[in-house]
Design a protein around this motif. Structure first.
Motif, PDB file in Angstrom:
ATOM      1  N   GLU A 142      -2.881  -5.005  -7.560  1.00 11.37           N
ATOM      2  CA  GLU A 142      -2.179  -5.502  -6.373  1.00 11.37           C
ATOM      3  C   GLU A 142      -2.734  -6.855  -5.938  1.00 11.37           C
ATOM      4  O   GLU A 142      -3.931  -7.091  -6.040  1.00 11.37           O
ATOM      5  CB  GLU A 142      -2.401  -4.474  -5.252  1.00 11.37           C
TER       6      GLU A 142
ATOM      7  N   SER B 117       0.838  -1.205   0.000  1.00 12.53           N
ATOM      8  CA  SER B 117       0.000   0.000   0.000  1.00 12.53           C
ATOM      9  C   SER B 117       0.871   1.252   0.000  1.00 12.53           C
ATOM     10  O   SER B 117       0.625   2.195  -0.754  1.00 12.53           O
ATOM     11  CB  SER B 117      -0.926   0.016   1.219  1.00 12.53           C
TER      12      SER B 117
ATOM     13  N   ASP C 129      -7.841   0.899   3.997  1.00 11.36           N
ATOM     14  CA  ASP C 129      -6.832   0.822   2.960  1.00 11.36           C
ATOM     15  C   ASP C 129      -6.701   2.144   2.220  1.00 11.36           C
ATOM     16  O   ASP C 129      -5.622   2.536   1.813  1.00 11.36           O
ATOM     17  CB  ASP C 129      -7.157  -0.311   1.978  1.00 11.36           C
TER      18      ASP C 129
ATOM     19  N   ARG D 100      -4.580   4.378   4.070  1.00 11.44           N
ATOM     20  CA  ARG D 100      -3.159   4.075   3.895  1.00 11.44           C
ATOM     21  C   ARG D 100      -2.638   4.676   2.589  1.00 11.44           C
ATOM     22  O   ARG D 100      -1.436   4.789   2.392  1.00 11.44           O
ATOM     23  CB  ARG D 100      -2.934   2.566   3.893  1.00 11.44           C
TER      24      ARG D 100
HETATM   25 MG   LIG Z   1      -1.964  -3.092   1.816  1.00 11.88          MG
END
Ligand SMILES: [Mg+2]
Ligand SMILES: Nc1nc2c(ncn2[C@@H]2O[C@H](COP(=O)(O)OP(=O)(O)OP(=O)(O)O)[C@@H](O)[C@H]2O)c(=O)[nH]1
Length: 335
Positions: free
Chosen positions: A152, A67, A103, A106
């Motif tokens: 990802e 991240s 997330d 982040r």
């Molecule tokens: Mg992550």
């Protein structure tokens, strides 16, 4: 209120209307049967407007800094004038609204950028199902003009192989000091890598990161490269301090330039499209099989018979396969 006309979605996506972009992805991710057909129509209409983006896959164990890395790389790219979409394939994800937010926080710098779009992994379902939705979302984002796609995955089970099969460049993130086993490093993952980068090369960790870099370099040396054009480099970076990120991006561009010149980029994408089709066919057959009422009825009994040795596995398999639409399954399958 949005109309039911797929054309309206297509126009909205191509104009990069955020609301319609999100609506279209929601439609694609929906498991309602009524949404399947319009979703497919939209994808089909958008497909000709795709193909120009750089498709980058990123994997690494939890905590490696995916991240943070995407936040740094994405922000750098947006500042360079790119439009960046971040997608994910995480079949184990039971993300609720709360953790999606977690997330996004982040990636707090990237998530507020106008030229960035972050979409968490579709939740639930098989790896195949989750990957299908992400692939389709990729088409939507490319058609909306995002020119860098970052996909990802945490790399559980087969998800890294799946993500590698939908991108042009696959980057494996590592950290120093964790044993190979700890990082879940199978030889397989290094074989998929177009580059490896040891993250968290900052503070006290710089030397350890460099040592790990050399170790991975040696490990990669023993693998036959998958292309004569490219020997996967091993780099270091710090997502936190934003160092080494530019070198990684240059590596991606260098790879792209070379693969464009040799025709490998196009060849890879063609193979990926065909593989994708076959995986959908297999999935479709699989689900038709399990949804077949005769199969459902026969299965428990047949399983017992096979377990007890009362029916040979070959006979049992053929009995089950004959339950499928007989018009399209006239002959027995050679097992
Ligand atoms: Mg992550
Ligand atoms: N020192 C240092 N810490 C980092 C770096 N990158 C990430 N971290 C820290 O490592 C922790 C995990 O980073 P994340 O980016 O959340 O890792 P992740 O791979 O996305 O983890 P999951 O989402 O759980 O799979 C966080 O506390 C980060 O601040 C880095 O380059 N240097």
């Amino acid at each position: 209120m949005i109309s039911d006309n797929p054309q309206d979605y297509v126009q909205g996506v191509m104009a990069c209307d955020r609301r319609l972009l999100a609506k279209t992805i929601t439609l694609i991710e929906s498991s309602l049967p009524a949404h399947q057909e319009p979703a497919q129509t939209i994808i089909d209409l958008l497909l000709p407007h795709t193909g120009k983006a750089v498709r980058l896959g990123i994997t690494g164990v939890p905590g490696v800094g995916k991240s943070a890395f995407i936040e740094s790389l994405g922000t750098m790219l947006v500042n360079k004038g790119h439009r960046v979409a971040v997608l994910a394939v995480d079949p184990s994800s039971k993300r609720s609204g709360g953790s999606v937010l977690a997330d996004k926080t982040r990636m707090e710098k990237l998530s507020v950028e106008e030229n960035a779009f972050i979409r968490p992994s579709p939740s639930g379902g098989t790896l195949g199902g989750v990957a299908r939705k992400t692939r389709e979302t990729m088409i939507v984002c490319e058609a909306a003009g995002f020119d860098v796609m970052i996909v990802e995955t945490v790399g559980v089970g087969q998800s890294e192989t799946t993500v590698a099969s939908m991108v042009d460049f696959f980057l494996v993130l590592m950290i120093a000091g964790a044993g190979d086993e700890l990082q879940g490093i199978k030889k397989g993952i290094l074989e998929l890598a177009d580059a490896v980068t040891v993250n968290k090369a900052d503070g006290d960790n710089v030397e350890k990161a460099e040592l790990a870099r050399k170790q991975y370099e040696t490990a990669l040396h023993f693998l036959a490269p998958s292309s004569p054009t490219w020997a996967p480099p091993v780099l270091t970076c710090s997502a936190l301090e934003m160092t080494g990120i530019d070198v990684i991006w240059e590596t991606v561009l260098d790879h792209r330039k070379k693969f464009l010149a040799t025709g490998e980029l196009e060849a890879n994408r063609k193979n990926q499209a065909v593989d994708w089709m076959w995986s959908l066919v297999k999935e479709g057959l699989n689900s038709q099989f399990y949804q077949n009422p005769d199969v459902k009825k026969m299965l428990p009994e047949i399983l017992k018979e096979v377990e007890n040795g009362a029916t040979a596995p070959t006979v049992a398999a053929n009995k089950l396969l004959f339950c499928m639409d007989r018009s399209s399954f006239k002959t027995s399958v050679a097992l």
